[in-house]
Design a protein around this motif. Structure first.
Motif: not given
Ligand SMILES: Cc1cc2nc3c(=O)[nH]c(=O)nc-3n(C[C@H](O)[C@H](O)[C@H](O)COP(=O)(O)OP(=O)(O)OC[C@H]3O[C@@H](n4cnc5c(N)ncnc54)[C@H](O)[C@@H]3O)c2cc1C
Length: 416
Positions: A356-365, A345-349, A383-385, A391-402
């Motif tokens: 500095l913002y990041f968008n990626g991890g789109w794999c082949y979809g 799954s991707p990241f928009i965070d 907006t900063g939000n 909302q779940e496409m966060r970079l820290d989701r592996f650290k948080r276990g989500h």
């Protein structure tokens, strides 16, 4: 200049002398409010929505090559929103809705064709899983339709229903899925953004970031330094390399994905068909070519071409499910670099660096995600939000276990 049937008529009658370039070719300014790194579909869509939805027009899209030279012009053009998980499905459904109005929005013919997508199923367990996914799609406002094998026999008689290993027992349709002419998407968004004042700067590679006391103040490029209040990475397969310039290590691996197109044939395939068990998918382009692909090459690479074992594997998948494909001649094949995330799954965070913002991890979809990704990334930058559907496409989701483990295959990028 607006494109219209009347305009074509007028230009046709006056020697086609009035057409203007679809976007300008400006010199980079020394400073912008927002710099977007990467002129692929996602970067250009972000610029378009920043300007159109948020009124932020002092924006530059910096592209190291040319518009449409990356994956946005290399994919197999499939759009759909047939996901299961709440972290994904509402996002992809928003994206599909944006596809439905895209051509009017950017005033460009992207040949959006909702010719349907069908996922084939081969066992009772798979039927249960597909019906569950179809229900999740309904809950997010999407469409889904279960088809029995007999219905499919009538609609798609050329499939091998009695394949000894993978007999077809039914399928899940999304009739609103389909295909879009991929490079027209890049050109349309480029035109939309440019017409609102965004600078699209080609042949301008970002080579470093200016980071002071944890704040990103701009970028270094092959055309000199450029300052910015906000910098947004959007470089798909190059994510790891570009983020490394800011000292970041991402949960992403880059792999090659290949695609193939046959000679032009008379209409045979009405929509998109996917054969997940053998990993093969196919559609027919408006020019008649069968456009198909399969799995990623299973090694890390930044090359835009693949190797022969996957060619053989894709050919086997095609022959297993659709033996008539053996009669078609292959016209060409190519590859693109996929930014495979650990859970698919991707990241928009935002990143840990301010501005500095990041968008990626789109794999082949990521092609089908283009409008939704641009919409949500622009929302985050403006907006900063996070947008509610991202909302779940966060970079820290592996650290948080989500994790957003759509396929339930764990954190293994080569399985997504
Ligand atoms: C063969 C193949 C088939 C696919 N099929 C599908 C499909 O059917 N459906 C689907 O949904 N998805 C599909 N995809 C995936 C989809 O194409 C990608 O996920 C998506 O296009 C990635 O986003 P993008 O368009 O922004 O990427 P890109 O077009 O790759 O844009 C990234 C841009 O960043 C630029 N860049 C990189 N580094 C720098 C730098 N340092 N400075 C400036 N610019 C830089 C690159 O030159 C590139 O133009 C497929 C991909 C491939 C390769």
């Amino acid at each position: 200049m607006r494109y219209s049937a009347l305009r074509i008529l007028k230009e046709g009658l006056t020697g086609n002398k009035g057409w203007k370039p679809a976007w300008r070719d400006p010199e980079p300014k020394s400073e912008y409010d927002v710099i977007i790194i990467g002129g692929g579909g996602h970067g250009l869509a972000t610029a378009h929505y920043l300007a159109k939805e948020h009124g932020i027009t002092n924006v530059a899209v910096l592209e190291k090559g040319w518009i449409g030279g990356g994956n946005v012009g290399r994919n197999t053009t499939i759009i759909r929103s047939n996901y299961l998980l709440p972290g994904n499905e509402p996002f992809y459904e928003l994206s599909l809705k944006l596809w439905e109005g895209l051509e009017q929005d950017v005033n460009y013919n992207a040949m959006v064709s909702q010719r349907s997508i069908l996922n084939l199923l081969h066992s009772d367990a798979q039927r249960d899983a597909f019906i569950r996914r179809g229900n999740a799609m309904f809950l997010a406002g999407a469409d889904a339709e279960y088809a029995t094998a007999d219905q499919l026999r009538a609609e798609l008689p050329f499939l091998d229903f009695d394949n000894a290993r993978f007999p077809i027992k039914g399928g899940l349709f999304q009739r609103r899925g389909g295909t879009v002419r991929h490079d027209a998407v890049a050109w349309g968004y480029a035109r939309g953004a440019d017409s609102r004042g965004v600078d699209i700067i080609q042949n301008c590679e970002v080579t470093g970031f200016d980071i002071e006391n944890g704040v990103c103040r701009g970028v270094q490029t092959t055309r000199g330094p450029i300052k910015a209040k906000k910098v947004a990475m959007c470089v798909a397969g190059s994510s790891g390399r570009v983020a490394a310039q800011a000292g970041m290590r991402l949960p992403i691996e880059s792999h090659v994905l290949q695609a193939f197109v046959s000679e032009g044939l008379k209409p045979v395939i009405p929509g998109v068909i996917t054969f997940g068990a053998g990993h093969f998918y196919v559609s027919q382009s408006d020019k008649g070519g069968l456009v198909f692909g399969g799995d990623i090459d299973g090694y890390n690479s930044y090359a835009q071409r693949g190797n022969l074992p996957v060619v053989e594997d894709v050919a086997e998948g095609g022959m297993a499910i659709m033996p008539i494909i053996g009669r078609a001649r292959l016209l060409r094949s190519w590859g693109g670099v996929m930014d495979m995330s650990m859970d698919g799954s991707p990241f928009i965070d935002r990143t840990h660096i301010d501005g500095l913002y990041f968008n990626g991890g789109w794999c082949y979809g990521g092609f089908k995600a283009t409008p939704g990704s641009g919409w949500c990334y622009a929302h985050l930058i403006a907006t900063g939000n996070s947008h509610p559907v991202a909302q779940e496409m966060r970079l820290d989701r592996f650290k948080r276990g989500h994790m957003i483990d759509e396929k339930g295959q764990g954190n293994q990028p080569n399985l997504h």
